[in-house]
Design a protein around this motif. Structure first.
Motif, PDB file in Angstrom:
ATOM      1  N   GLU A 295       0.856  -1.184   0.000  1.00 21.24           N
ATOM      2  CA  GLU A 295       0.000   0.000   0.000  1.00 21.24           C
ATOM      3  C   GLU A 295       0.889   1.230   0.000  1.00 21.24           C
ATOM      4  N   SER A 296       0.344   2.357  -0.466  1.00 16.67           N
ATOM      5  CA  SER A 296       1.162   3.575  -0.481  1.00 16.67           C
ATOM      6  C   SER A 296       0.602   4.577   0.522  1.00 16.67           C
ATOM      7  N   SER A 303       4.846   0.524   0.902  1.00 15.54           N
ATOM      8  CA  SER A 303       5.397  -0.400   1.907  1.00 15.54           C
ATOM      9  C   SER A 303       4.593  -1.702   1.857  1.00 15.54           C
ATOM     10  N   TRP A 304       5.187  -2.796   2.395  1.00 13.50           N
ATOM     11  CA  TRP A 304       4.457  -4.049   2.457  1.00 13.50           C
ATOM     12  C   TRP A 304       3.260  -3.847   3.375  1.00 13.50           C
ATOM     13  N   SER A 305       2.199  -4.604   3.160  1.00 12.80           N
ATOM     14  CA  SER A 305       1.008  -4.420   3.992  1.00 12.80           C
ATOM     15  C   SER A 305       0.427  -5.782   4.403  1.00 12.80           C
ATOM     16  N   ASP A 306      -0.125  -5.828   5.621  1.00 15.45           N
ATOM     17  CA  ASP A 306      -0.794  -7.056   6.066  1.00 15.45           C
ATOM     18  C   ASP A 306      -2.169  -7.179   5.418  1.00 15.45           C
ATOM     19  N   LYS A 307      -2.706  -6.001   5.004  1.00 15.37           N
ATOM     20  CA  LYS A 307      -4.059  -6.002   4.423  1.00 15.37           C
ATOM     21  C   LYS A 307      -4.024  -6.567   3.001  1.00 15.37           C
ATOM     22  N   GLN A 308      -5.148  -7.077   2.572  1.00 12.26           N
ATOM     23  CA  GLN A 308      -5.259  -7.531   1.178  1.00 12.26           C
ATOM     24  C   GLN A 308      -5.609  -6.311   0.337  1.00 12.26           C
ATOM     25  N   THR A 309      -4.631  -5.636  -0.207  1.00 11.23           N
ATOM     26  CA  THR A 309      -4.893  -4.378  -0.915  1.00 11.23           C
ATOM     27  C   THR A 309      -5.229  -4.596  -2.384  1.00 11.23           C
ATOM     28  N   GLY A 310      -5.044  -5.804  -2.837  1.00 12.58           N
ATOM     29  CA  GLY A 310      -5.347  -6.076  -4.242  1.00 12.58           C
ATOM     30  C   GLY A 310      -4.135  -5.899  -5.128  1.00 12.58           C
ATOM     31  N   GLU A 311      -3.083  -5.209  -4.619  1.00 16.59           N
ATOM     32  CA  GLU A 311      -1.871  -5.081  -5.430  1.00 16.59           C
ATOM     33  C   GLU A 311      -0.713  -5.804  -4.752  1.00 16.59           C
ATOM     34  N   GLU A 312      -0.034  -6.634  -5.534  1.00 12.06           N
ATOM     35  CA  GLU A 312       1.109  -7.370  -4.983  1.00 12.06           C
ATOM     36  C   GLU A 312       2.371  -6.979  -5.722  1.00 12.06           C
ATOM     37  N   ARG A 313       3.452  -6.855  -4.976  1.00  9.68           N
ATOM     38  CA  ARG A 313       4.730  -6.511  -5.612  1.00  9.68           C
ATOM     39  C   ARG A 313       5.853  -7.330  -4.999  1.00  9.68           C
ATOM     40  N   ALA A 314       6.876  -7.585  -5.832  1.00 13.27           N
ATOM     41  CA  ALA A 314       8.043  -8.323  -5.342  1.00 13.27           C
ATOM     42  C   ALA A 314       9.168  -7.368  -4.990  1.00 13.27           C
TER      43      ALA A 314
END
Ligand SMILES: NC(=O)c1ccc[n+]([C@@H]2O[C@H](COP(=O)([O-])OP(=O)(O)OC[C@H]3O[C@@H](n4cnc5c(N)ncnc54)[C@H](O)[C@@H]3O)[C@@H](O)[C@H]2O)c1
Length: 377
Positions: A295-296, A303-314
């Motif tokens: 999430e931004s 930053s990485w997020s515990d929430k399911q934000t719908g966007e994933e990044r490596a």
């Protein structure tokens, strides 16, 4: 912290650091074409991945490694698969100064334009025996000197590579000083140094003390250098991969991380290609790991997020803000260095050209010492 290059304490402009990366833009592999790229430790893992991708993109790629048979075969196979005739393997032991000197010299010699556009300081190893934390024989009359093999490869080796890169990159014929305003389409020649640190460079890995120390040191080297390499017109960037499935990872660690905690080698190669192919990226660092939700914040920092934000990044940027808010002493040093570069201007350029000519003459009269093994298609 918001990016404000105009602010009083920021030296971002002075050191020519580029703005935050837009990771949603695709990487254009065409920009690696005709570049000459050196990779230390290029016979396996990430190095092999970089080699395969940039060879396919039409670059001249020279890998240096201690595993001769594997490196030779890799180059032969990829040359056959891609039809790229500018792929080379040279023996290089990064812990040996002369070996690295010979590696760089040989690479310049075989480079079609007689210069180096990019150096990737990639060679590395982990401590498989845990000897550092288990002192032995200290009650003997002559306790053995501890061996620091991991520091030798990961730090001393990378520092040798850096020293040589700072010598050769500014001498890359027709290259101009790296800048955040460089246009990738028209920048034919580059001066780029890429560090491969690690998650162990920004946090501890229990049981890998020497490795962690070496990778922390590399991060320190990078953070400091990126404020000063503008003097040589060299851009420097860094990757910090987390645990990624390569031969470096021991079987027990792989078992421990099974089930999604291991990242993909392809994502590391993708991140490195973004840096290598984009001459306008200066002084940035990416952490690369398994794909996770992100999430931004209101400043646009991810930053990485515990929430399911719908966007994933490596991958995600790290250590990008060092030079946005600085101390007086840091600002004074940086500004003084910048003044020196300004004053040097054309005079400096003229001196560099003279040095390059002198070096060329010297090379012509000195017998060239080739590295142990060289393969050219
Ligand atoms: N795989 C990971 O999870 C991971 C994570 C973070 C950082 N890294 C770093 O990435 C880099 C590449 O590692 P990898 O995972 O591809 O491992 P790897 O073992 O597959 O490749 C490392 C290469 O370095 C070479 N090498 C070792 N000692 C050398 C020496 N003295 N001179 C020249 N070459 C030498 C090896 O022969 C090998 O080809 C290393 O710096 C490593 O610390 C790896």
């Amino acid at each position: 912290m918001a990016i404000d290059p105009g602010q009083k304490y920021s030296v971002v402009d002075t050191i020519r650091q580029s703005p935050p990366l837009d990771l949603s833009t695709p990487v254009d592999d065409a920009w690696v074409k005709d570049k000459t790229i050196l990779i230390t430790g290029g016979a396996s893992g990430f190095g092999e991945g970089f080699f395969r991708r940039w060879a396919a993109g039409g670059a001249t790629v020279v890998i240096g490694d201690i595993t001769v048979e594997r490196g030779d075969k890799l180059v032969r196979d990829v040359a056959r698969e891609t039809g790229n005739k500018n792929l080379h393997f040279l023996h290089c032991d990064v812990t040996d100064w002369q070996s690295q000197v010979d590696f760089f010299k040989a690479a310049v010699k075989i480079s079609p334009h007689k210069g180096i556009d990019c150096v990737v300081a990639n060679a590395g190893k982990i401590d498989t025996k845990g000897t550092f934390e288990n002192p032995r024989d200290l009650d003997s009359l002559t306790p053995p000197t501890p061996a620091f093999g991991v520091l030798d490869v990961n730090l001393k080796g990378a520092m040798y590579t850096t020293h040589l890169a700072l010598f050769w990159l500014p001498r890359n014929p027709s290259s101009i000083a790296a800048s955040p305003t460089s246009d990738p389409v028209n920048t034919k020649r580059d001066r780029h140094l890429l560090f491969i640190s690690s998650l162990a460079g920004i946090g501890p890995i229990p049981g890998q003390t020497e490795y962690t120390a070496s990778k922390h040191a590399l991060v320190g080297l990078y953070r400091s250098l990126r404020a000063t390499t503008f003097r040589h017109g060299v851009r420097i960037n860094m990757l910090c991969p987390s645990h990624i499935a390569t031969p470096l990872q021991t079987a027990p660690l792989r078992m421990l991380l099974a089930g999604g905690s291991m990242g993909e080698c392809d994502d590391v190669v993708e991140a490195a290609t973004r840096f290598v192919a984009s001459p306008q990226i200066v002084g940035r660092a990416l952490l690369v790991g398994p794909k996770m939700s992100v999430e931004s914040d209101s400043d646009g920092h991810w930053s990485w997020s515990d929430k399911q934000t719908g966007e994933e990044r490596a991958m995600m940027e790290i250590f990008a803000h060092d030079w946005e808010e600085t101390e007086t002493s840091q600002r004074r040093v940086i500004r003084a260095l910048n003044k020196v570069v300004e004053i040097k201007g054309w005079t400096g350029w003229f001196v560099d050209v003279l040095k390059a000519i002198r070096l060329k003459r010297k090379e012509n009269v000195t017998k060239f010492v080739p590295c142990l093994s060289e393969y050219k298609v």
